[in-house]
Design a protein around this motif. Structure first.
Motif, PDB file in Angstrom:
ATOM      1  N   SER A 100       1.810 -67.191 -25.582  1.00  0.00           N
ATOM      2  CA  SER A 100       2.815 -66.342 -24.939  1.00  0.00           C
ATOM      3  C   SER A 100       2.137 -65.224 -24.158  1.00  0.00           C
ATOM      4  O   SER A 100       2.524 -64.898 -23.028  1.00  0.00           O
ATOM      5  CB  SER A 100       3.762 -65.760 -25.990  1.00  0.00           C
ATOM      6  N   LEU A 101       1.108 -64.637 -24.767  1.00  0.00           N
ATOM      7  CA  LEU A 101       0.346 -63.586 -24.099  1.00  0.00           C
ATOM      8  C   LEU A 101      -0.282 -64.105 -22.807  1.00  0.00           C
ATOM      9  O   LEU A 101      -0.165 -63.488 -21.738  1.00  0.00           O
ATOM     10  CB  LEU A 101      -0.727 -63.076 -25.066  1.00  0.00           C
ATOM     11  N   LEU A 102      -0.928 -65.264 -22.902  1.00  0.00           N
ATOM     12  CA  LEU A 102      -1.569 -65.845 -21.719  1.00  0.00           C
ATOM     13  C   LEU A 102      -0.541 -66.218 -20.660  1.00  0.00           C
ATOM     14  O   LEU A 102      -0.816 -66.131 -19.451  1.00  0.00           O
ATOM     15  CB  LEU A 102      -2.387 -67.071 -22.120  1.00  0.00           C
ATOM     16  N   SER A 103       0.653 -66.593 -21.092  1.00  0.00           N
ATOM     17  CA  SER A 103       1.716 -66.915 -20.131  1.00  0.00           C
ATOM     18  C   SER A 103       2.148 -65.663 -19.378  1.00  0.00           C
ATOM     19  O   SER A 103       2.389 -65.711 -18.158  1.00  0.00           O
ATOM     20  CB  SER A 103       2.910 -67.540 -20.860  1.00  0.00           C
ATOM     21  N   HIS A 104       2.246 -64.543 -20.079  1.00  0.00           N
ATOM     22  CA  HIS A 104       2.573 -63.289 -19.400  1.00  0.00           C
ATOM     23  C   HIS A 104       1.506 -62.947 -18.363  1.00  0.00           C
ATOM     24  O   HIS A 104       1.823 -62.471 -17.260  1.00  0.00           O
ATOM     25  CB  HIS A 104       2.686 -62.148 -20.417  1.00  0.00           C
ATOM     26  N   LEU A 105       0.245 -63.184 -18.690  1.00  0.00           N
ATOM     27  CA  LEU A 105      -0.824 -62.913 -17.731  1.00  0.00           C
ATOM     28  C   LEU A 105      -0.698 -63.811 -16.505  1.00  0.00           C
ATOM     29  O   LEU A 105      -0.882 -63.364 -15.367  1.00  0.00           O
ATOM     30  CB  LEU A 105      -2.194 -63.108 -18.385  1.00  0.00           C
ATOM     31  N   LYS A 106      -0.394 -65.084 -16.724  1.00  0.00           N
ATOM     32  CA  LYS A 106      -0.224 -66.003 -15.597  1.00  0.00           C
ATOM     33  C   LYS A 106       0.937 -65.584 -14.705  1.00  0.00           C
ATOM     34  O   LYS A 106       0.913 -65.815 -13.488  1.00  0.00           O
ATOM     35  CB  LYS A 106       0.019 -67.421 -16.125  1.00  0.00           C
ATOM     36  N   LEU A 107       1.934 -64.957 -15.308  1.00  0.00           N
ATOM     37  CA  LEU A 107       3.108 -64.513 -14.552  1.00  0.00           C
ATOM     38  C   LEU A 107       2.939 -63.101 -13.994  1.00  0.00           C
ATOM     39  O   LEU A 107       3.872 -62.556 -13.398  1.00  0.00           O
ATOM     40  CB  LEU A 107       4.352 -64.569 -15.453  1.00  0.00           C
ATOM     41  N   GLY A 108       1.751 -62.518 -14.186  1.00  0.00           N
ATOM     42  CA  GLY A 108       1.476 -61.193 -13.636  1.00  0.00           C
ATOM     43  C   GLY A 108       2.186 -60.059 -14.346  1.00  0.00           C
ATOM     44  O   GLY A 108       2.612 -59.088 -13.709  1.00  0.00           O
ATOM     45  N   LYS A 109       2.292 -60.158 -15.673  1.00  0.00           N
ATOM     46  CA  LYS A 109       2.973 -59.123 -16.457  1.00  0.00           C
ATOM     47  C   LYS A 109       2.033 -58.591 -17.549  1.00  0.00           C
ATOM     48  O   LYS A 109       2.186 -58.904 -18.731  1.00  0.00           O
ATOM     49  CB  LYS A 109       4.250 -59.687 -17.086  1.00  0.00           C
ATOM     50  N   PRO A 110       1.036 -57.782 -17.147  1.00  0.00           N
ATOM     51  CA  PRO A 110       0.051 -57.319 -18.135  1.00  0.00           C
ATOM     52  C   PRO A 110       0.644 -56.410 -19.202  1.00  0.00           C
ATOM     53  O   PRO A 110       0.175 -56.410 -20.345  1.00  0.00           O
ATOM     54  CB  PRO A 110      -0.977 -56.579 -17.282  1.00  0.00           C
ATOM     55  N   GLU A 111       1.654 -55.614 -18.838  1.00  0.00           N
ATOM     56  CA  GLU A 111       2.257 -54.726 -19.833  1.00  0.00           C
ATOM     57  C   GLU A 111       2.875 -55.519 -20.970  1.00  0.00           C
ATOM     58  O   GLU A 111       2.754 -55.153 -22.148  1.00  0.00           O
ATOM     59  CB  GLU A 111       3.307 -53.819 -19.189  1.00  0.00           C
ATOM     60  N   GLU A 112       3.548 -56.635 -20.633  1.00  0.00           N
ATOM     61  CA  GLU A 112       4.147 -57.489 -21.669  1.00  0.00           C
ATOM     62  C   GLU A 112       3.048 -58.191 -22.476  1.00  0.00           C
ATOM     63  O   GLU A 112       3.173 -58.357 -23.697  1.00  0.00           O
ATOM     64  CB  GLU A 112       5.081 -58.516 -21.032  1.00  0.00           C
ATOM     65  N   ILE A 172     -13.145 -52.797 -18.946  1.00  0.00           N
ATOM     66  CA  ILE A 172     -13.936 -53.953 -18.511  1.00  0.00           C
ATOM     67  C   ILE A 172     -15.426 -53.610 -18.513  1.00  0.00           C
ATOM     68  O   ILE A 172     -16.264 -54.402 -18.945  1.00  0.00           O
ATOM     69  CB  ILE A 172     -13.474 -54.420 -17.121  1.00  0.00           C
ATOM     70  N   ARG A 173     -15.758 -52.422 -18.052  1.00  0.00           N
ATOM     71  CA  ARG A 173     -17.168 -52.019 -18.028  1.00  0.00           C
ATOM     72  C   ARG A 173     -17.725 -51.873 -19.438  1.00  0.00           C
ATOM     73  O   ARG A 173     -18.880 -52.212 -19.690  1.00  0.00           O
ATOM     74  CB  ARG A 173     -17.312 -50.705 -17.267  1.00  0.00           C
ATOM     75  N   VAL A 174     -16.915 -51.359 -20.337  1.00  0.00           N
ATOM     76  CA  VAL A 174     -17.364 -51.189 -21.718  1.00  0.00           C
ATOM     77  C   VAL A 174     -17.536 -52.544 -22.403  1.00  0.00           C
ATOM     78  O   VAL A 174     -18.500 -52.762 -23.146  1.00  0.00           O
ATOM     79  CB  VAL A 174     -16.357 -50.317 -22.495  1.00  0.00           C
ATOM     80  N   ILE A 215      -6.686 -59.096 -20.084  1.00  0.00           N
ATOM     81  CA  ILE A 215      -5.524 -58.212 -19.978  1.00  0.00           C
ATOM     82  C   ILE A 215      -5.847 -57.025 -19.083  1.00  0.00           C
ATOM     83  O   ILE A 215      -5.067 -56.653 -18.188  1.00  0.00           O
ATOM     84  CB  ILE A 215      -5.084 -57.742 -21.378  1.00  0.00           C
ATOM     85  N   ALA A 216      -7.010 -56.405 -19.307  1.00  0.00           N
ATOM     86  CA  ALA A 216      -7.420 -55.262 -18.491  1.00  0.00           C
ATOM     87  C   ALA A 216      -7.527 -55.662 -17.020  1.00  0.00           C
ATOM     88  O   ALA A 216      -7.086 -54.924 -16.125  1.00  0.00           O
ATOM     89  CB  ALA A 216      -8.751 -54.721 -18.995  1.00  0.00           C
ATOM     90  N   ARG A 217      -8.085 -56.818 -16.772  1.00  0.00           N
ATOM     91  CA  ARG A 217      -8.221 -57.298 -15.386  1.00  0.00           C
ATOM     92  C   ARG A 217      -6.856 -57.449 -14.726  1.00  0.00           C
ATOM     93  O   ARG A 217      -6.668 -57.114 -13.557  1.00  0.00           O
ATOM     94  CB  ARG A 217      -8.967 -58.634 -15.397  1.00  0.00           C
ATOM     95  N   SER A 218      -5.887 -57.950 -15.483  1.00  0.00           N
ATOM     96  CA  SER A 218      -4.552 -58.142 -14.940  1.00  0.00           C
ATOM     97  C   SER A 218      -3.894 -56.811 -14.597  1.00  0.00           C
ATOM     98  O   SER A 218      -3.130 -56.708 -13.633  1.00  0.00           O
ATOM     99  CB  SER A 218      -3.686 -58.923 -15.939  1.00  0.00           C
ATOM    100  N   PHE A 219      -4.172 -55.767 -15.388  1.00  0.00           N
ATOM    101  CA  PHE A 219      -3.645 -54.443 -15.075  1.00  0.00           C
ATOM    102  C   PHE A 219      -4.093 -53.994 -13.686  1.00  0.00           C
ATOM    103  O   PHE A 219      -3.399 -53.214 -13.023  1.00  0.00           O
ATOM    104  CB  PHE A 219      -4.118 -53.424 -16.116  1.00  0.00           C
ATOM    105  N   ILE A 220      -5.247 -54.465 -13.251  1.00  0.00           N
ATOM    106  CA  ILE A 220      -5.791 -54.064 -11.955  1.00  0.00           C
ATOM    107  C   ILE A 220      -5.282 -54.961 -10.828  1.00  0.00           C
ATOM    108  O   ILE A 220      -4.725 -54.483  -9.840  1.00  0.00           O
ATOM    109  CB  ILE A 220      -7.332 -54.091 -12.000  1.00  0.00           C
TER     110      ILE A 220
END
Length: 443
Positions: free
Chosen positions: A60-72, A430-432, A95-100
């Motif tokens: 479900s988490l990965l699906s939100h990322l695919k749909l461009g919803k990092p907050e969810e 991401i850097r950390v 997740i961090a990458r998607s926020f960007i």
């Protein structure tokens, strides 16, 4: 009884019922088929009180990322690592990458700038399509940041769009493209740079000359050096900046003399160029600049002395901790931290309580040069500041420190009310998690 036996023996066996796929299997199958919304429907259809399994949460988490919803996706991640389960760095990084990347087309210009700034700091090769898309943005600032990001990611040689940016209508974009392409020594641009240097009479010509120098035209160093005496202060500043970056020994005397220029902005550029040049022979002119009447010059001179790294200069920087200008004091703190004076953290902590949010943000920036635990405590407190600017600067500073212990406060930054702070926190996270930019994908 005997007669009934054959009847029993010949009775047809009952066929087994087909096995119903588990919720985890259904989620996996739908995710692999790119049915991301249906994966999320499975989660929503659970009876009240029933907790989903970890794999259902993951898909479900990965699906939100695919749909461009990092907050969810982030909300589900907190459940995935609940009950003291360890972080999953690869997944957290996604997740961090998607926020960007989901913010590069935000309606607000400053949010898009924040996103491309974070992408520039990431420097990842697979972001080229996104970065080239940024070269078409309506904002010249965004386009310039995208050009810079392409260069920092080492992608200038692969980007035909960056070459087209040499003809962009905005000088700042053209300059960013010149720098990125010439730093990468991309062939085929020498004629364009020669034309720019010949026609343009402003700072752009200096960057074109510098680009030609990087491509092997050492004779143009004379043109850059001579520009330091031209009437236009912006041209003089550009020339000094490039001489500092090119670090040719013959340029040191020019930079040293420029701290006496009649224009304060030029003197500040000269001080910055001496720090960029990196020679301890620049200590004397920088020490002179510390007493300049203009606070900007004093501030830049202090920062440059810190960059030179000569511990013996602490004594000339320390008096600036009492300078009447707060931003000069910030630069003094940064310089002393670079020079190994850990006690300067106390001065930074004092500035972090200043009523002006820009001063608190400056204190956060200065603390990026520190390594002591009490510095981290100040930065974490600034990450909870009531104003977004100090939180933004603290999030960026934490990423520069690149310590694994900073994952927790940066995760908190992903929940900030300001999207620019969330982007900065994501970039620092991401850097950390992958200081060298090499981390496996969770997808």
């Amino acid at each position: 009884m005997v007669l009934s036996i054959p009847h029993l023996a010949t009775a047809a066996p009952s066929s087994p019922k087909p096995a119903v796929p588990s919720l985890e299997q259904q989620a996996m199958t739908l995710y692999q088929a790119a049915e991301y919304n249906r994966v999320l429907e499975l989660l929503q259809q659970l009876p009240p009180g029933q907790q989903p399994g970890l794999e259902v949460l993951r898909y479900s988490l990965l699906s939100h990322l695919k749909l461009g919803k990092p907050e969810e996706a982030w909300k589900l991640y907190t459940k995935l690592v609940a009950n003291n389960r360890p972080d999953e760095p690869a997944l957290l990084r996604e997740i961090a990458r998607s926020f960007i990347v989901t913010r590069v087309r935000d309606t607000q210009e400053h949010i898009r700038i924040a996103a491309y700034t974070a992408l520039a700091e990431m420097g990842e090769s697979d972001t080229l399509p996104i970065l080239e898309d940024g070269l078409l943005d309506s904002s010249a600032l965004v386009r310039a940041r995208a050009a810079e990001a392409i260069g920092r990611a080492g992608l200038a040689g692969r980007s035909s769009a960056l070459k087209r940016a040499l003809r962009d209508e905005a000088p700042g974009v053209r300059i960013a493209a010149i720098n990125a392409l010439s730093d990468a020594k991309v062939s085929g641009i020498a004629d364009q740079l020669t034309e720019i240097a010949r026609v343009d009479e402003g700072p752009e010509s200096i960057f074109a000359f510098a680009g030609l120098y990087k491509l092997g035209r050492t004779d143009v160093l004379t043109d850059i050096s001579n520009a330091v005496t031209l009437p236009d202060p912006e041209v003089r500043m550009a020339a000094l900046g490039m001489l500092g970056r090119l670090r040719r020994p013959a340029s040191l005397s020019i930079l040293s003399q420029a701290v006496y220029d009649p224009h304060p902005a030029v003197r500040a550029f000269a001080a910055g160029a001496l720090g960029e040049f990196g020679s301890t022979d620049g200590i004397a002119p920088l020490t002179h600049a510390l007493s300049d009447e203009n606070p900007r010059v004093r501030s830049v001179a202090a920062s440059s002395l810190g960059r030179l790294g000569d511990n013996e200069t602490r004594s000339v920087v320390q008096p600036l901790l009492r300078d009447p200008d707060e931003h000069v004091r910030i630069s003094a703190v940064e310089a002393l931290l670079r020079l190994g004076d850990a006690s300067a953290v106390l001065n930074a902590a004092d500035l972090a309580r200043h009523p002006d949010p820009s001063v608190r943000g400056g204190a956060a920036h200065a603390l990026a040069a520190a390594t002591t635990p009490n510095a981290l405590a100040v930065l974490e407190s600034l990450l909870r500041d009531q104003q977004p600017l100090p939180r933004l600067m603290a999030a960026r500073a934490l990423g520069k420190l690149q310590q694994k212990s900073l994952v927790s406060p940066l995760k908190a930054g992903l929940q900030d009310s300001d999207p620019a702070v969330r982007i900065a926190s994501a970039g620092s996270l991401i850097r950390v998690l992958s200081p060298k930019g090499k981390q496996g994908s969770a997808r």
